[in-house]
Write an enzyme that holds these catalytic residues in place. Structure first.
Site, PDB file in Angstrom:
ATOM      1  N   ASN A 413      51.037  60.757  77.752  1.00  0.00           N
ATOM      2  CA  ASN A 413      50.385  62.061  77.972  1.00  0.00           C
ATOM      3  C   ASN A 413      51.471  63.169  77.344  1.00  0.00           C
ATOM      4  OD1 ASN A 413      48.084  61.991  79.376  1.00  0.00           O
ATOM      5  ND2 ASN A 413      48.792  61.486  81.386  1.00  0.00           N
ATOM      6  N   GLU A 707      48.893  54.575  83.681  1.00  0.00           N
ATOM      7  CA  GLU A 707      50.398  54.694  83.310  1.00  0.00           C
ATOM      8  C   GLU A 707      50.507  55.825  82.355  1.00  0.00           C
ATOM      9  OE1 GLU A 707      48.968  51.170  83.148  1.00  0.00           O
ATOM     10  OE2 GLU A 707      49.691  51.067  85.430  1.00  0.00           O
ATOM     11  N   CYS A 708      49.775  56.925  82.697  1.00  0.00           N
ATOM     12  CA  CYS A 708      50.205  58.254  81.924  1.00  0.00           C
ATOM     13  C   CYS A 708      49.931  58.155  80.340  1.00  0.00           C
ATOM     14  CB  CYS A 708      51.399  58.702  81.925  1.00  0.00           C
ATOM     15  SG  CYS A 708      52.028  59.100  83.602  1.00  0.00           S
ATOM     16  N   ASN A 709      48.942  57.109  79.975  1.00  0.00           N
ATOM     17  CA  ASN A 709      48.360  56.779  78.705  1.00  0.00           C
ATOM     18  C   ASN A 709      47.041  56.585  78.843  1.00  0.00           C
ATOM     19  OD1 ASN A 709      48.025  55.533  76.069  1.00  0.00           O
ATOM     20  ND2 ASN A 709      50.452  54.908  76.187  1.00  0.00           N
TER      21      ASN A 709
END
Length: 829
Positions: A413, A707-709
């Site tokens: 992100n 997972e911020c992806n």
């Protein structure tokens, strides 16, 4: 012999020098009375091949100028220190310096210059009347940091003259404004071989009788001795303790050591008792598998006292991509350092500040060595985190209407957030498609394309070699979701330049042209902790790292490794304490500092955290270095994948759907991360939130969610973010509106929204009778006659998964326990 040392501010970049150091041209090696030797400043240490400078006849003086590496603003971004290299003999090692300067029978003058002063120095070196008497030698001080510090070189610019048998003859400022005095000064020195020299009030050398000069030198030396004595007395007073105090401190230390050893022994027993899986009923198989594991010995010895001592029984830390773990001895070293030394704000010149500044520079050197980065090419800029480094690139990148921001879909992100800066500055964004998320196969296609359908190259009428458009391509060396590694060879391909002799196809395939240049950003936050990254082999412009992901402590500290050639392109707006050399409060006037690190690091650095880095790197060295860590984690990854992939339900269906490229069994394409969904026996997906809770109760530290992806997560889970890419109804896709509808409901990684209900084909297309077709249509929300009337059904698609990641202190017991936990709790359920 005349010896000299000098310093000059490096404008736009850190001090540097040519990477290809061979013999200088013959005309630079002609016999001369004097020697000119440029040195680069002392902050960083580079690795370069040795040169073989020629010895010159024993006559007259030597002149040397120390030049700082900076950057160029030309269209081709040429290395300025290579310009007019035929004027100089180049030295790069201490041996070269001693031979050509220290031990030369001639005198030596050494001046330190930079991008701004270098042209003036070259003008001096090119003057025929001076070349008759002087030999000019260029010396790289990046390789001679210790020598520079020993010589007292602490600031730029300066110039010193040393004479054989007499020591330092003169030291003077060598600022750009003083460059006009260089040639006259050399003539003065050459015409007065029997004189000594002192500076007048304006800093210009004057010839004086040796007796006068000797008295001046003696007075300076005497002042220095008195200063040193005062410092010694002060330190003695600070460090003095009574014999009783000393013995008490030693006794206390011994008692503490004994207590620690007892705790370590207890921790070792506890670790063995809690990790030894005899309770599995598979003790023999466990022993066999562990004996095959080549890297467990050292970790087994260190883990109990370094990590397990802080954990509860039966706990297993497996979230190294989220944060690595710090070690007990690492913390001991950090706090012992803080207790023994006095550190102060580095923005000063007092003893504690100077000491801190030296330690900060040592930390920069340590980072560059870790990544094998040439200090002539890279600067270390400290940031609050890897995210802070990415933000710095985004907010200073030279965006304009011709820029593009292209990035791999599987980016974190924090990389995606850069596009907001591109949107602000690129007014024709939508027209040009300035930001674009691309899949791995599309990157390969883009780099090998013989056509240019995406308008990579800006029309030449709008931009030129003198004013090119700059675009940015960003990708992770290893994604933080599934641990897939991406080809570092992309960097070279993207930065390839077209040449005039290329045909039109070759020019299109070259991604960088004189009018449109691509810069590259490599996100190494997930990669660097377990994989060696050699920047001497990569022409990448920007690299971000996070140190807590490497060795756990300190947190909140990252770095941006930036090529010095890219620094002049960055458009820094805000400036504050530490970055500005001169400013006024009334007028809009300020001058930023010269070094890239000084220019980019706003405010006081987190210097105590930076000082802790040395001890973290020391821990990695204790384990054998990052290549040993890579082998360790790769061996664990291979064993764990084989065990996890063989877990089956009674009907033979896999228990886990594992994402990534583990099946390739190649550490070059897959890192030590396992991302998976747990599959029920009926084929549906088990709640990853429920798995997280159950795993936590069993003592496993893992992470769940996206997972911020989002790019990697939605890709693996079948969520398509771009509705325009859906041709009708596509199997495994979720409409963009389904994702956007979660806005205001899903607030991040910690909420309870983990599934989205969508329509999907009930099965791959196959022959069905009319009754089956009608039943499937009836079960779906698609009306008869709809263009997409195929067999559809409502299904729940997860918006996250489970991530297990390994690191430098992972153990075989961790992996064994994970496999056993999943086998006991999810097989057949």
């Amino acid at each position: 012999m005349l010896r000299s040392a000098g310093l000059v501010p490096c404008l736009g970049g850190h001090q540097s020098r040519s990477k290809s150091l061979g013999r200088a041209p013959l005309d630079a090696r002609a016999p001369a009375k004097y020697l000119a030797a440029p040195l680069l400043p002392p902050n960083l240490v580079a690795r370069f091949p040795r040169t073989q400078p020629r010895h010159v006849p024993a006559s007259g003086f030597n002149i040397g100028s120390l030049m700082g590496s900076s950057t160029t603003t030309t269209a081709e971004r040429a290395q300025w220190w290579k310009v007019n290299k035929e004027l100089w003999v180049e030295c790069s090692t201490l041996e070269d310096f001693e031979r050509e300067v220290i031990n030369a029978p001639e005198g030596t003058l050494v001046a330190i210059g930079c991008q701004k002063s270098y042209p003036e120095l070259c003008k001096v070196a090119a003057r025929p009347e001076l070349r008759e008497n002087f030999k000019f030698v260029k010396i790289c001080i990046d390789n001679l940091g210790a020598l520079a510090r020993k010589s007292g070189i602490t600031a730029l610019p300066r110039m010193s003259v040393h004479k054989a048998g007499e020591g330092t003859l003169i030291t003077m400022d060598a600022t750009f404004s003083q460059s006009k005095n260089l040639a006259p000064a050399l003539k003065l020195i050459a015409s007065n071989p029997d004189k000594s020299f002192v500076l007048d009030p304006n800093g210009i050398p004057m010839a004086v009788a040796k007796v006068v000069a000797q008295k001046v030198m003696e007075k300076k030396a005497e002042d220095k001795v008195m200063e040193k004595k005062a410092e010694d007395v002060q330190q003695l007073q600070q460090n003095t303790e009574s014999l009783h105090d000393h013995l008490a401190r030693v006794a206390s230390s011994a008692k503490s050591s004994s207590s620690t050893n007892g705790s370590s022994s207890k921790a070792t027993d506890q670790a063995v008792n809690t990790t030894w899986p005899m309770s599995l009923g598979l003790g023999f198989q466990y022993i066999q598998d562990k004996n095959k594991f080549m890297a467990s010995g050292l970790i087994d010895k260190l883990y109990p006292s370094e990590v397990a001592v802080r954990m509860k029984p039966k706990e297993h830390y497996m979230d190294y991509t989220g944060s690595s773990v710090y070690c007990q001895s690492q913390l001991d070293a950090v706090f012992d350092d803080l207790k023994k030394n006095m550190y102060g704000n580095p923005h000063s010149a007092n003893p504690s500040s100077s000491f801190t500044s030296d330690k900060i520079e040592e930390a920069r050197l340590e980072i560059l060595r870790f990544f094998n980065a040439d200090p002539a090419q890279y600067q270390v800029v400290f940031t609050r985190s890897a995210t802070g480094a990415l933000k710095m690139v985004g907010e200073t990148f030279p965006w304009d209407e011709g820029s593009k921001f292209r990035y791999l879909r599987e980016n974190h992100n924090s990389v995606l957030g850069i596009r907001e800066y591109a949107l602000v500055h690129g007014l024709s964004l939508r027209l040009w498609g300035q930001f674009q998320a691309v899949a791995e196969d599309l990157v390969e296609s883009w780099l090998s394309a013989d056509q240019d359908p995406d308008m990579d190259h800006i029309p030449s009428g709008e931009y030129s070699a003198e004013k090119p458009a700059y675009s940015l391509f960003a990708f992770p060396a290893e994604d933080n979701f599934a641990g897939v590694k991406y080809p570092l060879s992309w960097i070279e391909k993207i930065k390839a330049k077209s040449k005039p002799e290329h045909n039109w196809i070759e020019k299109i395939k070259a991604k960088s042209t004189p009018e449109h240049k691509w810069l590259t950003l490599l996100d190494a936050a997930a990669y660097a902790p377990t994989q060696p990254l050699d920047l001497s082999e990569l022409p990448v412009d920007f690299v971000d790292v996070a140190f807590y992901k490497m060795f756990g402590f300190p947190t909140g500290l990252g770095a941006l490794l930036v090529q010095v050639d890219a620094v002049p392109l960055l458009k820094k707006v805000f400036w504050g304490g530490g970055t500005v050399a001169l400013s006024t409060s009334k007028d809009d006037f300020h001058v930023l500092k010269c070094r890239p690190s000084d220019k980019m690091e706003d405010g006081t650095l987190s210097f105590l955290d930076i000082l802790a880095l040395t001890h973290g790197f020391q821990m990695l060295k204790k384990l054998g270095g990052v290549k040993r860590v890579q082998s360790h984690t790769a061996a664990l990854t291979d064993w764990t994948y084989n065990a996890l992939s063989n877990l089956k339900h009674p009907d033979g269906k896999p228990v886990l759907k594992i994402f990534g490229k583990h099946d390739a069994k190649d550490k070059e394409v897959q890192g030590p991360i396992f991302n998976f969904n747990v599959m029920k026996a009926d084929g549906s997906v088990y709640s990853y939130k429920a798995f997280e809770r159950e795993a936590a109760e069993a003592g496993f530290h893992v992470r769940t969610g996206a997972e911020c992806n989002p790019g990697a997560c939605y890709s693996y889970l079948g969520v398509v973010e771009d509705v325009e890419s859906l041709a009708g109804v596509k199997q495994g896709c979720v409409d963009e509106k389904d994702v956007e509808s979660l806005a205001g409901v899903k607030e991040g990684c910690e909420d309870d929204v983990e599934f989205v209900t969508v329509q999907r084909p009930s099965s791959p297309l196959k022959s069905m009778d009319s009754g089956s077709v009608m039943k499937n249509i009836a079960d779906s929300a698609i009306a008869v006659g709809h263009p997409a009337e195929v067999a559809m059904k409502w299904v729940q698609v997860p918006l996250g998964s489970v991530r297990v990641s390994l690191g430098y202190m992972s153990t075989f017991e961790d992996c064994w326990a994970l496999v056993d936990f999943i086998q006991k709790n999810y097989v057949g359920k």
